[in-house]
Design a protein around this motif. Sequence first.
Motif, short mmCIF file in Angstrom:
data_model
loop_
_atom_site.label_atom_id
_atom_site.label_comp_id
_atom_site.label_asym_id
_atom_site.label_seq_id
_atom_site.Cartn_x
_atom_site.Cartn_y
_atom_site.Cartn_z
N GLY A 66 3.44 15.60 -1.20
CA GLY A 66 3.10 14.61 -0.19
C GLY A 66 3.32 13.20 -0.70
O GLY A 66 3.54 12.96 -1.90
N ASN A 67 3.28 12.23 0.22
CA ASN A 67 3.46 10.83 -0.14
C ASN A 67 2.14 10.16 -0.50
O ASN A 67 2.12 8.96 -0.77
N GLY A 68 1.07 10.92 -0.51
CA GLY A 68 -0.23 10.34 -0.83
C GLY A 68 -0.86 9.73 0.41
O GLY A 68 -0.23 8.95 1.11
N THR A 69 -2.10 10.11 0.70
CA THR A 69 -2.79 9.61 1.89
C THR A 69 -3.89 8.65 1.48
O THR A 69 -4.72 8.99 0.63
N PRO A 70 -3.92 7.44 2.05
CA PRO A 70 -5.02 6.52 1.74
C PRO A 70 -6.37 7.14 2.10
O PRO A 70 -6.52 7.75 3.16
N MET B 192 0.81 -1.21 0.00
CA MET B 192 0.00 0.00 0.00
C MET B 192 0.85 1.26 0.00
O MET B 192 0.43 2.29 -0.54
N GLN B 193 2.02 1.19 0.62
CA GLN B 193 2.83 2.40 0.80
C GLN B 193 3.38 2.91 -0.53
O GLN B 193 3.37 4.11 -0.79
N TYR C 292 -4.80 -6.16 14.00
CA TYR C 292 -4.39 -5.04 13.16
C TYR C 292 -4.01 -5.53 11.76
O TYR C 292 -4.31 -4.87 10.76
N GLY C 293 -3.35 -6.69 11.69
CA GLY C 293 -3.00 -7.25 10.39
C GLY C 293 -4.23 -7.54 9.55
O GLY C 293 -4.25 -7.27 8.34
N TYR C 294 -5.29 -8.08 10.20
CA TYR C 294 -6.53 -8.33 9.45
C TYR C 294 -7.14 -7.03 8.97
O TYR C 294 -7.64 -6.95 7.84
N PHE C 295 -7.15 -6.01 9.82
CA PHE C 295 -7.70 -4.71 9.42
C PHE C 295 -6.98 -4.19 8.18
O PHE C 295 -7.61 -3.66 7.25
N ARG C 296 -5.65 -4.29 8.16
CA ARG C 296 -4.89 -3.83 7.00
C ARG C 296 -5.24 -4.65 5.75
O ARG C 296 -5.37 -4.10 4.66
N TYR C 297 -5.36 -5.95 5.93
CA TYR C 297 -5.75 -6.81 4.81
C TYR C 297 -7.12 -6.39 4.29
O TYR C 297 -7.33 -6.27 3.07
N ARG D 202 -8.67 -3.51 4.57
CA ARG D 202 -8.63 -2.20 3.92
C ARG D 202 -8.03 -2.29 2.53
O ARG D 202 -8.46 -1.60 1.61
N PHE D 203 -7.04 -3.18 2.37
CA PHE D 203 -6.36 -3.30 1.07
C PHE D 203 -7.20 -4.07 0.07
O PHE D 203 -7.43 -3.60 -1.05
N TYR D 204 -7.68 -5.25 0.44
CA TYR D 204 -8.32 -6.15 -0.51
C TYR D 204 -9.83 -5.97 -0.63
O TYR D 204 -10.41 -6.29 -1.67
#
Length: 489
Positions: free
Chosen positions: A362-366, A143-144, A287-292, A294-296
């Motif tokens: 900026g680096n871009g904000t999700p 994502m980064q 937290y890992g599931y939350f990131r997954y 949000r991404f997928y």
Amino acid sequence: MAGSNLTVLERQDSRYQTWSNVEKIAFRFAFVFFILLIIPVQSEWYVRLFSAETFYNILSAISGTRLNFIHIPTESGRWGAASFASWGLATLIALLVAAIWTILSRNSKRKEYNVLYYWLGVIVRYRIALGLIAFGYIKFFPMQMPFPSISNLNTEFGDYAPFKLYWQIVGVSFRYESFLGFLEIAAGTLLFFRKTIVLGAIINAGVLFNIAHANLGYDGAVHVYASYFVLLSLFLLMQYFPNIWKLFIKRETVTPYYYRPDFSGKTKKYVHLGTKATIIVLFIVVYGYFRYDRFYNQGILKEPVVPGLSGAAGHYNISSFVLNGDTLPYSPHDSLRWHDAVFERYSTLVYKVKKDIDIAVGNGTPSVGDILKDYELTGRAGGKTYLYYEIDSATHKLYLVDKNQKFSKELRKRLDKENSIGLKELYGTSTGDSINILLWSYERPDKDRVVLSGKDVNKDSITVVLDRLDESYLTGKEWYMENNKFTYN
């Protein structure tokens, strides 16, 4: 040795019975300095924490706190030495407090600060672990630094800001990015356990040093945060350096003793293990599931996810450009006629003209709303205008909005609720007028040609014929596109 025997031996070691005056003074400074670096002192952080609407936001606030006593609004304040101003202020405060502490303790009978040193070490390593795991997940799920968009793949080398060029290179190597994320998560996890502190701190210092100096070299603006973890890791390693030196350099036999409180009591043991297990589960699993998710699933990313015009993705030549009834010939210096255009695989249309456009640094904000996702246009010059669009396939209409414009804070909240903004419903309303929604017709005479017509931002009538160029891109693009699809309600 483990348990109570280890505690007895540690307490018998004379090195932990008495500290020198220099060691005491150094510790007083270090204690205040690292507490200032770790414990949030800015009111904004507490507002963010207590106003969090989801459990993910709470975990994100806890893991992502950053020291920001002072910000110097200059170029050096973002990228240069002045970006470390908060560290300098923390140093001055720590020196002052340590001096006062030393004066007040001049008649104290205290011989050591073993207990405080131990708990400061716990705070430091848990701060590293939580921050590093959060840092790692945005790389593990890439994502980064997303894979370069078609427009960025067709951007002249000299139009890139250094940081964007660096991030694009890492984005191309998305498997490497995921590996870096895994390494950061693993190093953070090692710091939860006393027996693997040294290994985790060494890995962390090495990985984050690489990130820090790369960001210094490429103006990536993440150098302060990366250096922060390097500094914390070196602090953790300080008490281990003498024995490491003796063992590996002088090749002497070492019997290490490090102070550790007695957790052998039943209640203390369960509280200790229960607290540690809860933190590990929350920040590695939950937290890992939350990131997954949000991404997928949710598409809360730096780049848009709403599908673009079907089968239109590609780089286009402008075969014809008609402005208010007049056909304009191509000129590389023209500020009105499009030079080329790109339809991304998602709902972004990009066109280039000879025109000065503010460069976002900026680096871009999700974000949730695709219209607010600006990573694709940051760190890049070249006169490109980015249009977010939504399709009305029944009437062959496109509703478009210029993504380069500045959205107010209130408007951003309104536009950040869904991936698809609903431009058709907003068209003709006060909100639609405030973001200047354009309405264009489109035709697809064949699979490689798109004809657009409507009024531009200046209310001029345009008709543009786009013909797709036959181009091939970097190896791995097809795999990436096939394995990064999203689902929506």
